[in-house]
Design an enzyme around this catalytic site. Structure first.
Site, PDB file in Angstrom:
ATOM      1  CE  LYS A 164     -21.677  -2.724  -1.801  1.00  0.00           C
ATOM      2  NZ  LYS A 164     -22.829  -1.789  -1.826  1.00  0.00           N
ATOM      3  CE1 TYR A 177     -18.719  -1.159  -5.065  1.00  0.00           C
ATOM      4  CE2 TYR A 177     -17.880  -3.328  -5.619  1.00  0.00           C
ATOM      5  CZ  TYR A 177     -18.950  -2.480  -5.410  1.00  0.00           C
ATOM      6  OH  TYR A 177     -20.236  -2.943  -5.523  1.00  0.00           O
TER       7      TYR A 177
HETATM    8  N1  LIG Z   1     -23.644  -3.522 -10.668  1.00  0.00           N
HETATM    9  C1  LIG Z   1     -23.323  -4.682 -10.110  1.00  0.00           C
HETATM   10  O1  LIG Z   1     -22.968  -5.655 -10.805  1.00  0.00           O
HETATM   11  C2  LIG Z   1     -23.405  -4.848  -8.623  1.00  0.00           C
HETATM   12  C3  LIG Z   1     -23.797  -3.819  -7.790  1.00  0.00           C
HETATM   13  N2  LIG Z   1     -23.868  -4.042  -6.427  1.00  0.00           N
HETATM   14  C4  LIG Z   1     -24.315  -2.994  -5.512  1.00  0.00           C
HETATM   15  O2  LIG Z   1     -25.610  -2.586  -5.912  1.00  0.00           O
HETATM   16  C5  LIG Z   1     -25.820  -1.218  -5.581  1.00  0.00           C
HETATM   17  C6  LIG Z   1     -26.324  -0.494  -6.798  1.00  0.00           C
HETATM   18  O3  LIG Z   1     -25.339  -0.604  -7.817  1.00  0.00           O
HETATM   19  P1  LIG Z   1     -25.620  -0.180  -9.317  1.00  0.00           P
HETATM   20  O4  LIG Z   1     -27.057   0.029  -9.505  1.00  0.00           O
HETATM   21  O5  LIG Z   1     -24.894  -1.103 -10.184  1.00  0.00           O
HETATM   22  O6  LIG Z   1     -24.847   1.215  -9.367  1.00  0.00           O
HETATM   23  P2  LIG Z   1     -25.321   2.615  -9.911  1.00  0.00           P
HETATM   24  O7  LIG Z   1     -24.119   3.479  -9.924  1.00  0.00           O
HETATM   25  O8  LIG Z   1     -26.081   2.467 -11.176  1.00  0.00           O
HETATM   26  O9  LIG Z   1     -26.330   3.095  -8.797  1.00  0.00           O
HETATM   27  C7  LIG Z   1     -25.929   3.659  -7.601  1.00  0.00           C
HETATM   28  C8  LIG Z   1     -26.826   4.835  -7.300  1.00  0.00           C
HETATM   29  O10 LIG Z   1     -26.400   5.400  -6.069  1.00  0.00           O
HETATM   30  C9  LIG Z   1     -26.401   6.807  -6.218  1.00  0.00           C
HETATM   31  N3  LIG Z   1     -25.432   7.422  -5.343  1.00  0.00           N
HETATM   32  C10 LIG Z   1     -24.092   7.374  -5.432  1.00  0.00           C
HETATM   33  N4  LIG Z   1     -23.539   8.127  -4.487  1.00  0.00           N
HETATM   34  C11 LIG Z   1     -24.551   8.647  -3.771  1.00  0.00           C
HETATM   35  C12 LIG Z   1     -24.613   9.519  -2.670  1.00  0.00           C
HETATM   36  N5  LIG Z   1     -23.507  10.039  -2.119  1.00  0.00           N
HETATM   37  N6  LIG Z   1     -25.824   9.843  -2.175  1.00  0.00           N
HETATM   38  C13 LIG Z   1     -26.956   9.369  -2.747  1.00  0.00           C
HETATM   39  N7  LIG Z   1     -26.959   8.560  -3.796  1.00  0.00           N
HETATM   40  C14 LIG Z   1     -25.761   8.203  -4.309  1.00  0.00           C
HETATM   41  C15 LIG Z   1     -26.027   7.054  -7.668  1.00  0.00           C
HETATM   42  O11 LIG Z   1     -26.423   8.353  -8.104  1.00  0.00           O
HETATM   43  C16 LIG Z   1     -26.734   5.930  -8.369  1.00  0.00           C
HETATM   44  O12 LIG Z   1     -28.013   6.326  -8.801  1.00  0.00           O
HETATM   45  C17 LIG Z   1     -24.493  -0.691  -5.055  1.00  0.00           C
HETATM   46  O13 LIG Z   1     -24.550  -0.627  -3.656  1.00  0.00           O
HETATM   47  C18 LIG Z   1     -23.487  -1.737  -5.503  1.00  0.00           C
HETATM   48  O14 LIG Z   1     -22.401  -1.813  -4.620  1.00  0.00           O
HETATM   49  C19 LIG Z   1     -23.590  -5.253  -5.896  1.00  0.00           C
HETATM   50  C20 LIG Z   1     -23.196  -6.290  -6.681  1.00  0.00           C
HETATM   51  C21 LIG Z   1     -23.072  -6.175  -8.105  1.00  0.00           C
HETATM   52  C1  LIG Z   2     -10.416  -8.270 -19.166  1.00  0.00           C
HETATM   53  C2  LIG Z   2     -11.563  -7.700 -19.970  1.00  0.00           C
HETATM   54  C3  LIG Z   2     -11.563  -8.366 -21.313  1.00  0.00           C
HETATM   55  O1  LIG Z   2     -12.737  -8.380 -22.031  1.00  0.00           O
HETATM   56  C4  LIG Z   2     -12.886  -7.903 -19.257  1.00  0.00           C
HETATM   57  C5  LIG Z   2     -13.035  -6.982 -18.073  1.00  0.00           C
HETATM   58  C6  LIG Z   2     -14.351  -7.230 -17.431  1.00  0.00           C
HETATM   59  C7  LIG Z   2     -14.477  -6.492 -16.095  1.00  0.00           C
HETATM   60  C8  LIG Z   2     -14.616  -5.014 -16.371  1.00  0.00           C
HETATM   61  C9  LIG Z   2     -15.646  -7.079 -15.306  1.00  0.00           C
HETATM   62  C10 LIG Z   2     -15.424  -8.570 -15.029  1.00  0.00           C
HETATM   63  C11 LIG Z   2     -16.110  -8.891 -13.717  1.00  0.00           C
HETATM   64  C12 LIG Z   2     -16.829  -7.622 -13.339  1.00  0.00           C
HETATM   65  C13 LIG Z   2     -17.168  -7.395 -11.873  1.00  0.00           C
HETATM   66  C14 LIG Z   2     -17.999  -8.539 -11.298  1.00  0.00           C
HETATM   67  O2  LIG Z   2     -19.172  -8.722 -12.067  1.00  0.00           O
HETATM   68  C15 LIG Z   2     -18.348  -8.288  -9.850  1.00  0.00           C
HETATM   69  C16 LIG Z   2     -18.773  -6.926  -9.493  1.00  0.00           C
HETATM   70  C17 LIG Z   2     -19.533  -6.730  -8.387  1.00  0.00           C
HETATM   71  C18 LIG Z   2     -19.845  -5.456  -7.893  1.00  0.00           C
HETATM   72  O3  LIG Z   2     -20.330  -5.300  -6.781  1.00  0.00           O
HETATM   73  C19 LIG Z   2     -19.539  -4.249  -8.696  1.00  0.00           C
HETATM   74  C20 LIG Z   2     -19.148  -4.554 -10.103  1.00  0.00           C
HETATM   75  C21 LIG Z   2     -18.201  -5.753 -10.223  1.00  0.00           C
HETATM   76  C22 LIG Z   2     -16.892  -5.401  -9.479  1.00  0.00           C
HETATM   77  C23 LIG Z   2     -17.952  -6.057 -11.714  1.00  0.00           C
HETATM   78  C24 LIG Z   2     -17.151  -4.891 -12.380  1.00  0.00           C
HETATM   79  C25 LIG Z   2     -16.706  -5.205 -13.804  1.00  0.00           C
HETATM   80  C26 LIG Z   2     -15.905  -6.517 -13.884  1.00  0.00           C
HETATM   81  C27 LIG Z   2     -14.610  -6.377 -13.123  1.00  0.00           C
END
Ligand SMILES: NC(=O)C1=CN([C@@H]2O[C@H](COP(=O)(O)OP(=O)(O)OC[C@H]3O[C@@H](n4cnc5c(N)ncnc54)[C@H](O)[C@@H]3O)[C@@H](O)[C@H]2O)C=CC1
Ligand SMILES: C[C@@H](CO)CCC[C@@H](C)[C@H]1CC[C@H]2[C@@H]3[C@H](O)CC4=CC(=O)CC[C@]4(C)[C@H]3CC[C@]12C
Length: 369
Positions: free
Chosen positions: A163, A159
């Site tokens: 990215k 992952y």
């Molecule tokens: N959730 C987090 O804490 C973080 C997320 N991100 C980034 O933010 C972005 C959004 O993440 P989230 O909303 O958390 O994830 P999410 O899984 O909720 O949203 C991702 C969306 O992309 C769509 N998707 C996946 N594969 C696809 C494909 N082949 N074609 C078209 N659409 C597709 C999914 O259906 C989903 O709706 C991602 O790029 C992720 O890497 C970055 C930092 C932290």
């Molecule tokens: C050891 C467990 C005891 O309670 C807790 C495990 C927590 C983990 C599942 C999360 C801790 C940190 C998270 C990640 C972090 O917030 C950074 C991220 C950035 C992204 O772009 C995608 C998600 C994630 C990797 C996020 C995923 C879940 C954790 C590893």
């Protein structure tokens, strides 16, 4: 704010627009981008909630499509002024294969860039991640760092590797000539751990706590700080970056920005308790019950079980060697680059972000009954 219908002239495309972050970006654009004429929402799985957005002044076009299919992406991008590329496969639990993660996150991003070049779309905002920097496999802390803080980024997991590769593609594409002869302007936004309404992992922790009789057990020392940012502020930052890319192309083009707000620096578990606590859960201090070496052993056991059971079914628990390493390494950002470059100020205070998230968890609780 422009009010007249004539002021609406821009076409935006949001990939991944039905995901956790994507939905907030879509709703934020509709609320806060007065120049919007048409909003295209592209996702593998379209949400039913899109229907209710179709009655407003902006034309909302739902496009079911796959970013790995270049022709589908090109068709969606054609005629758009701005692309906000949030689609991605967020998997650190071993649910998808490394090849699939690469295909969606890297090839999908290549397809978006090529579609912009071929069709003449000039502005691309990419949702990157703090994970392109770290934490690294050596467990080095990144403490209140900014975009220029030196850090040894070493990626062992598909992952973060995907990215990082995708982000580099986006930054390298800045300045490429698009159809019509003008240059492409790109930037990458790097959220830390996003929280807020719709956060699946928060929901999982909440249900786990309910199953354990209203308790969660501390596994990671409270001194390990995690950067967290409210989803509404991440969405707002995307909207502002997209809006300002044209006017500030020379400054913003090819740049990376951490996503930040006023959320406090805390350990992952203590931070989650800010929301889960008011919903009736409590965090039990269990350092003596679960020493770190035991967590390492459990995480390794989970990885082994995942591998052994794969032919039968998918075993993908939250704890594995990678998530344990991320959870136990300090990674926090402190920066004002987005404010300096494009005037970003968080739209939601910490109090607002907290209240909104608590209300959402309470609603999850209500619907679970
Ligand atoms: N959730 C987090 O804490 C973080 C997320 N991100 C980034 O933010 C972005 C959004 O993440 P989230 O909303 O958390 O994830 P999410 O899984 O909720 O949203 C991702 C969306 O992309 C769509 N998707 C996946 N594969 C696809 C494909 N082949 N074609 C078209 N659409 C597709 C999914 O259906 C989903 O709706 C991602 O790029 C992720 O890497 C970055 C930092 C932290
Ligand atoms: C050891 C467990 C005891 O309670 C807790 C495990 C927590 C983990 C599942 C999360 C801790 C940190 C998270 C990640 C972090 O917030 C950074 C991220 C950035 C992204 O772009 C995608 C998600 C994630 C990797 C996020 C995923 C879940 C954790 C590893």
């Amino acid at each position: 704010m422009a009010e007249s219908p004539e002021a609406r002239k821009l076409v935006y495309l949001v990939t991944g627009g039905c995901g956790f972050l994507g939905e907030h970006v879509v709703r934020m654009l509709l609320q806060r981008e007065p120049q919007l004429l048409e909003l295209r929402v592209f996702d593998l799985h379209l949400g039913p909630w899109l229907e209710e957005l179709k009655t407003g002044p902006v034309q909302v076009t739902a496009i079911q499509g796959d970013v790995t299919q270049a022709h589908e992406v090109a068709a969606a991008v054609a005629g758009a002024h701005v692309v906000v590329h949030t689609a991605g496969l967020v998997d650190v639990f071993g649910r998808a294969s490394p090849e699939t993660i690469y295909e969606v996150n890297v090839q999908g991003t290549k397809n978006v860039i090529e579609a912009c070049v071929q069709t003449g779309t000039r502005f691309l905002v990419y949702t990157s991640s703090m994970e392109v920097v770290g934490p690294n496999i050596k467990g080095h802390p990144f403490y209140r760092g900014n975009e220029d803080t030196p850090y040894e980024a070493v990626h062992s997991h598909p992952y973060p590797r995907s990215k990082a590769q995708a982000e580099q593609l986006v930054l390298d594409a800045n300045g490429r000539e698009v159809r019509g002869g003008l240059p492409l302007v790109t930037c990458a936004l790097r959220p830390t751990g996003i929280y807020g309404e719709g956060h699946q992992i928060m929901r999982d922790f909440y249900h786990q706590g309910l199953r354990l009789g209203g308790r969660l057990f501390r596994a990671i020392p409270a001194s390990v700080e995690h950067g967290r940012v409210y989803v509404g502020n991440v969405a707002w930052m995307h909207v502002l970056a997209a809006r300002e890319l044209e006017q500030r192309a020379a400054l913003m083009g090819g740049q990376v920005y951490f996503c930040y707000d006023d959320s406090p620096y805390k350990s992952y578990e203590d931070f989650n308790m800010e929301f889960l606590g008011p919903c009736g859960l409590r965090l039990v201090e269990s350092r003596l019950l679960v020493p770190y070496w035991l967590l390492v052993l459990l995480a390794a056991l989970n990885a082994l079980l995942q591998w052994l059971l794969r032919p039968l079914f998918l075993y993908a628990p939250l704890l594995n060697p990678y998530t344990l390493a991320v959870a136990s390494t300090t990674f926090t950002v402190s920066t004002d680059k987005a404010q300096r470059h494009f005037g970003y100020v968080p739209l939601f205070s910490w109090e607002d972000s907290r209240t909104r998230t608590i209300r959402w968890v309470q609603a999850v609780e209500g619907s679970a009954r």
